[in-house]
Write a protein that holds these residues in place. Structure first.
Motif, PDB file in Angstrom:
ATOM      1  N   ARG A  36    -104.816   8.382 -35.555  1.00 57.62           N
ATOM      2  CA  ARG A  36    -103.827   7.294 -35.579  1.00 57.62           C
ATOM      3  C   ARG A  36    -102.410   7.802 -35.779  1.00 57.62           C
ATOM      4  NH1 ARG A  36    -103.695   3.047 -39.331  1.00 57.62           N
ATOM      5  NH2 ARG A  36    -105.080   4.203 -40.725  1.00 57.62           N
ATOM      6  N   LYS A  37    -102.279   8.902 -36.519  1.00 62.70           N
ATOM      7  CA  LYS A  37    -100.946   9.488 -36.713  1.00 62.70           C
ATOM      8  C   LYS A  37    -100.825  10.789 -35.955  1.00 62.70           C
ATOM      9  CE  LYS A  37    -100.428   7.400 -41.231  1.00 62.70           C
ATOM     10  NZ  LYS A  37    -100.693   7.631 -42.660  1.00 62.70           N
ATOM     11  N   GLY A  38    -101.648  10.959 -34.907  1.00 64.52           N
ATOM     12  CA  GLY A  38    -101.700  12.218 -34.173  1.00 64.52           C
ATOM     13  C   GLY A  38    -100.566  12.347 -33.151  1.00 64.52           C
ATOM     14  N   THR A  39    -100.589  13.491 -32.467  1.00 59.46           N
ATOM     15  CA  THR A  39     -99.528  13.811 -31.504  1.00 59.46           C
ATOM     16  C   THR A  39     -99.417  12.752 -30.408  1.00 59.46           C
ATOM     17  OG1 THR A  39    -100.440  16.015 -31.814  1.00 59.46           O
ATOM     18  CG2 THR A  39     -98.560  15.824 -30.343  1.00 59.46           C
ATOM     19  N   LEU A  40    -100.562  12.322 -29.845  1.00 60.07           N
ATOM     20  CA  LEU A  40    -100.512  11.332 -28.766  1.00 60.07           C
ATOM     21  C   LEU A  40     -99.932  10.018 -29.258  1.00 60.07           C
ATOM     22  CD1 LEU A  40    -103.788  11.879 -26.721  1.00 60.07           C
ATOM     23  CD2 LEU A  40    -101.463  12.631 -26.195  1.00 60.07           C
ATOM     24  N   ALA A  41    -100.302   9.636 -30.463  1.00 58.45           N
ATOM     25  CA  ALA A  41     -99.775   8.384 -31.015  1.00 58.45           C
ATOM     26  C   ALA A  41     -98.260   8.483 -31.162  1.00 58.45           C
ATOM     27  CB  ALA A  41    -100.443   8.099 -32.365  1.00 58.45           C
ATOM     28  N   GLY A  42     -97.780   9.690 -31.574  1.00 59.27           N
ATOM     29  CA  GLY A  42     -96.340   9.896 -31.714  1.00 59.27           C
ATOM     30  C   GLY A  42     -95.639   9.732 -30.372  1.00 59.27           C
ATOM     31  N   ILE A  43     -96.273  10.289 -29.332  1.00 59.33           N
ATOM     32  CA  ILE A  43     -95.651  10.201 -28.004  1.00 59.33           C
ATOM     33  C   ILE A  43     -95.560   8.751 -27.560  1.00 59.33           C
ATOM     34  CG2 ILE A  43     -95.961  10.774 -25.559  1.00 59.33           C
ATOM     35  CD1 ILE A  43     -97.153  13.454 -26.516  1.00 59.33           C
ATOM     36  N   SER A  44     -96.688   7.996 -27.765  1.00 60.71           N
ATOM     37  CA  SER A  44     -96.615   6.625 -27.268  1.00 60.71           C
ATOM     38  C   SER A  44     -95.602   5.806 -28.068  1.00 60.71           C
ATOM     39  CB  SER A  44     -97.983   5.962 -27.224  1.00 60.71           C
ATOM     40  OG  SER A  44     -98.571   5.991 -28.474  1.00 60.71           O
ATOM     41  N   LYS A  45     -95.354   6.186 -29.307  1.00 58.22           N
ATOM     42  CA  LYS A  45     -94.350   5.494 -30.097  1.00 58.22           C
ATOM     43  C   LYS A  45     -92.950   5.743 -29.503  1.00 58.22           C
ATOM     44  CE  LYS A  45     -94.241   5.333 -35.179  1.00 58.22           C
ATOM     45  NZ  LYS A  45     -94.538   6.460 -36.002  1.00 58.22           N
ATOM     46  N   ASP A  46     -92.724   6.992 -29.082  1.00 59.71           N
ATOM     47  CA  ASP A  46     -91.410   7.347 -28.516  1.00 59.71           C
ATOM     48  C   ASP A  46     -91.129   6.679 -27.176  1.00 59.71           C
ATOM     49  OD1 ASP A  46     -90.890   8.864 -30.674  1.00 59.71           O
ATOM     50  OD2 ASP A  46     -91.487  10.788 -29.750  1.00 59.71           O
ATOM     51  N   MET A  47     -92.168   6.119 -26.512  1.00 56.80           N
ATOM     52  CA  MET A  47     -91.995   5.568 -25.169  1.00 56.80           C
ATOM     53  C   MET A  47     -91.080   4.344 -25.136  1.00 56.80           C
ATOM     54  SD  MET A  47     -95.741   6.136 -23.541  1.00 56.80           S
ATOM     55  CE  MET A  47     -95.622   4.657 -22.598  1.00 56.80           C
ATOM     56  N   GLY A  48     -90.815   3.763 -26.324  1.00 51.65           N
ATOM     57  CA  GLY A  48     -89.945   2.600 -26.382  1.00 51.65           C
ATOM     58  C   GLY A  48     -88.568   2.865 -25.773  1.00 51.65           C
ATOM     59  N   LYS A  49     -88.156   4.131 -25.875  1.00 52.37           N
ATOM     60  CA  LYS A  49     -86.810   4.443 -25.383  1.00 52.37           C
ATOM     61  C   LYS A  49     -86.759   4.614 -23.863  1.00 52.37           C
ATOM     62  CE  LYS A  49     -86.663   7.105 -29.596  1.00 52.37           C
ATOM     63  NZ  LYS A  49     -87.190   8.418 -29.966  1.00 52.37           N
ATOM     64  N   LEU A  50     -87.879   4.577 -23.181  1.00 52.45           N
ATOM     65  CA  LEU A  50     -87.907   4.897 -21.749  1.00 52.45           C
ATOM     66  C   LEU A  50     -87.639   3.659 -20.891  1.00 52.45           C
ATOM     67  CD1 LEU A  50     -91.116   7.104 -21.737  1.00 52.45           C
ATOM     68  CD2 LEU A  50     -88.743   7.861 -21.908  1.00 52.45           C
ATOM     69  N   THR A  51     -87.285   3.934 -19.620  1.00 55.07           N
ATOM     70  CA  THR A  51     -87.117   2.825 -18.668  1.00 55.07           C
ATOM     71  C   THR A  51     -88.497   2.301 -18.319  1.00 55.07           C
ATOM     72  OG1 THR A  51     -87.386   4.243 -16.764  1.00 55.07           O
ATOM     73  CG2 THR A  51     -85.137   4.016 -17.641  1.00 55.07           C
ATOM     74  N   PRO A  52     -88.575   1.074 -17.798  1.00 56.67           N
ATOM     75  CA  PRO A  52     -89.890   0.512 -17.435  1.00 56.67           C
ATOM     76  C   PRO A  52     -90.651   1.385 -16.448  1.00 56.67           C
ATOM     77  CG  PRO A  52     -88.200  -1.186 -17.366  1.00 56.67           C
ATOM     78  CD  PRO A  52     -87.489   0.102 -17.658  1.00 56.67           C
ATOM     79  N   GLU A  53     -89.948   2.022 -15.471  1.00 60.46           N
ATOM     80  CA  GLU A  53     -90.660   2.851 -14.494  1.00 60.46           C
ATOM     81  C   GLU A  53     -91.265   4.078 -15.183  1.00 60.46           C
ATOM     82  OE1 GLU A  53     -86.947   2.272 -13.313  1.00 60.46           O
ATOM     83  OE2 GLU A  53     -88.016   0.343 -13.307  1.00 60.46           O
ATOM     84  N   GLN A  54     -90.424   4.714 -16.033  1.00 58.90           N
ATOM     85  CA  GLN A  54     -90.908   5.896 -16.765  1.00 58.90           C
ATOM     86  C   GLN A  54     -92.105   5.513 -17.629  1.00 58.90           C
ATOM     87  OE1 GLN A  54     -87.177   6.896 -18.597  1.00 58.90           O
ATOM     88  NE2 GLN A  54     -87.201   8.940 -17.614  1.00 58.90           N
ATOM     89  N   LYS A  55     -91.934   4.325 -18.295  1.00 54.95           N
ATOM     90  CA  LYS A  55     -93.024   3.856 -19.156  1.00 54.95           C
ATOM     91  C   LYS A  55     -94.332   3.797 -18.397  1.00 54.95           C
ATOM     92  CE  LYS A  55     -91.087   0.887 -22.678  1.00 54.95           C
ATOM     93  NZ  LYS A  55     -90.736  -0.487 -22.971  1.00 54.95           N
ATOM     94  N   ALA A  56     -94.248   3.227 -17.185  1.00 55.04           N
ATOM     95  CA  ALA A  56     -95.478   3.042 -16.404  1.00 55.04           C
ATOM     96  C   ALA A  56     -96.105   4.379 -16.055  1.00 55.04           C
ATOM     97  CB  ALA A  56     -95.173   2.245 -15.119  1.00 55.04           C
ATOM     98  N   SER A  57     -95.299   5.323 -15.593  1.00 53.34           N
ATOM     99  CA  SER A  57     -95.917   6.578 -15.153  1.00 53.34           C
ATOM    100  C   SER A  57     -96.381   7.420 -16.344  1.00 53.34           C
ATOM    101  CB  SER A  57     -94.976   7.360 -14.232  1.00 53.34           C
ATOM    102  OG  SER A  57     -94.013   8.050 -14.991  1.00 53.34           O
ATOM    103  N   ILE A  58     -95.565   7.440 -17.415  1.00 54.49           N
ATOM    104  CA  ILE A  58     -95.974   8.219 -18.597  1.00 54.49           C
ATOM    105  C   ILE A  58     -97.218   7.596 -19.226  1.00 54.49           C
ATOM    106  CG2 ILE A  58     -95.328   8.982 -20.930  1.00 54.49           C
ATOM    107  CD1 ILE A  58     -93.822  10.506 -18.858  1.00 54.49           C
TER     108      ILE A  58
END
Ligand code: DAH
Length: 340
Positions: A36-58
């Motif tokens: 729950r506090k792992g690396t992948l969870a950290g990455i998905s938390k950071d996705m808030g800053k991305l554009t919608p297109e980036q969000k979709a592909s990431i």
């Protein structure tokens, strides 16, 4: 940029999963990356800053990485489980060709065995097996058997007296009295049981031992009848024809009274240590029932008479198996009992 990080993370994690040597090491990798506090969870938390297109592909990449890592974890875990199971099966392996451990079945005490044999014999001859109490009245143990108050058998040294005036029965003869009163004539009874004497214990004396009483009351019973039953009894016990002789013996409850001896089974007559060099062994006191005893048992001696005998069961067992110490019989010692 993020794609590359993700790709590298997926690759390195897969390598770590493959390299994990223990379930604990594997679990540590899972928590670090997929927890729950792992690396992948950290990455998905950071996705808030991305554009919608980036969000979709990431997001897509993230899910794919997650799925493939979970699959790798599962299969590695299954491999650990299989190894653990096979190790357990190896350790629990049974050699079915080994001989089974020996189970020693119990056996009846030699006294019980001989008692049952004699009971079977007498039941087949029409006798009833009677039981009497081990705590007896003074009257049944002595008076009703024609043993007068000043008789040495009542001596303090021989008899266990209870405070209430009762006794621990000193012989099985009081069951004669109970049998006569309960069943009346004609009567054929035996009474096996425990008896007690206030004795100093040594290899041939015990305070507690076993007797078997017998009594037959009918019309015109004679010494010939007594002898017939005694010879039948002894033949059954010793599994061969035994030679007997009668000597006069005194017991207040019989008249005439006898000591029945058997010819020594060890030497067959000439004499040996067992028969004290006499050729005969004293075995069975018996006689014709004293009329006083019949009367006290509620039986008319003008109409009926009978014989009685008292077999020392303990003595008999000792003779049969050549046991030289009476104390062994009540010792509970398995080294002794296992032999029967
Ligand atoms: N009761 C006697 C005893 O313990 C044994 C005995 C002797 C019993 C003669 C009898 C008998 O029935 O007739 O020493």
């Amino acid at each position: 940029m993020l794609e590359k990080t993700l790709q590298e993370l997926a690759q390195s994690t897969e390598a770590r999963i493959a390299a994990a040597e223990t379930p604990d090491a594997l679990e540590a990798v899972r928590v670090e990356v997929l927890g729950r506090k792992g690396t992948l969870a950290g990455i998905s938390k950071d996705m808030g800053k991305l554009t919608p297109e980036q969000k979709a592909s990431i997001g897509k990449l993230l899910n794919a990485a997650k799925q493939s890592l979970e699959a790798a974890l599962d299969s590695k875990k299954a491999a650990f489980d299989a190894a653990a199971l096979s190790a357990r099966l190896d350790s629990e392996w049974l050699d079915l060709t080994l001989p089974a451990p020996q189970v020693k079945p119990g056996s009846l005490h030699p006294l019980t065995q001989i008692q049952q044999e004699i009971e079977d014999l007498f039941v087949s001859l029409g006798f009833t097996v009677l039981d009497g109490p081990e705590v007896e009245t003074e009257y049944n143990n002595f008076d009703a058997l024609n043993i007068p108050a000043d008789h040495p058998a009542r001596d303090m040294q021989d008899t266990f007296w209870l405070q209430n005036g009762h006794v621990l029965r000193t012989h099985t003869s009081p069951v004669q009295v109970r049998g006569m009163r309960k069943l009346g004539p004609p009567l054929r009874m035996i009474a096996p049981g425990r008896v007690f004497r206030n004795e100093e214990v040594d290899p041939s004396h015990e305070h507690t031992f076993y007797q078997l009483e017998g009594m037959m009351i009918d019309k015109d019973v004679s010494v010939a009848h007594l002898l017939y039953f005694m010879k039948t009894l002894l033949g059954a016990i010793f599994k061969r024809e035994v030679t007997v002789r009668l000597r006069p013996g005194f017991f207040p409850f019989v008249e005439p009274g006898f000591e029945l001896d058997i010819q020594c089974l060890i030497c067959g007559g000439p004499g040996c240590p067992v028969c004290k060099h006499s050729g005969w062994v004293e075995l069975l006191p018996c006689g014709l029932v004293n009329p006083n005893v019949l009367r006290m048992g509620g039986i008319d001696p003008e109409k009926w008479n009978g014989f009685a005998f008292g077999l020392g069961l303990t003595r008999l067992v000792m003779m049969r198996y050549a046991i030289d110490d009476i104390r062994l019989l009540q010792s509970g010692d398995l080294r002794f009992l296992n032999q029967f």
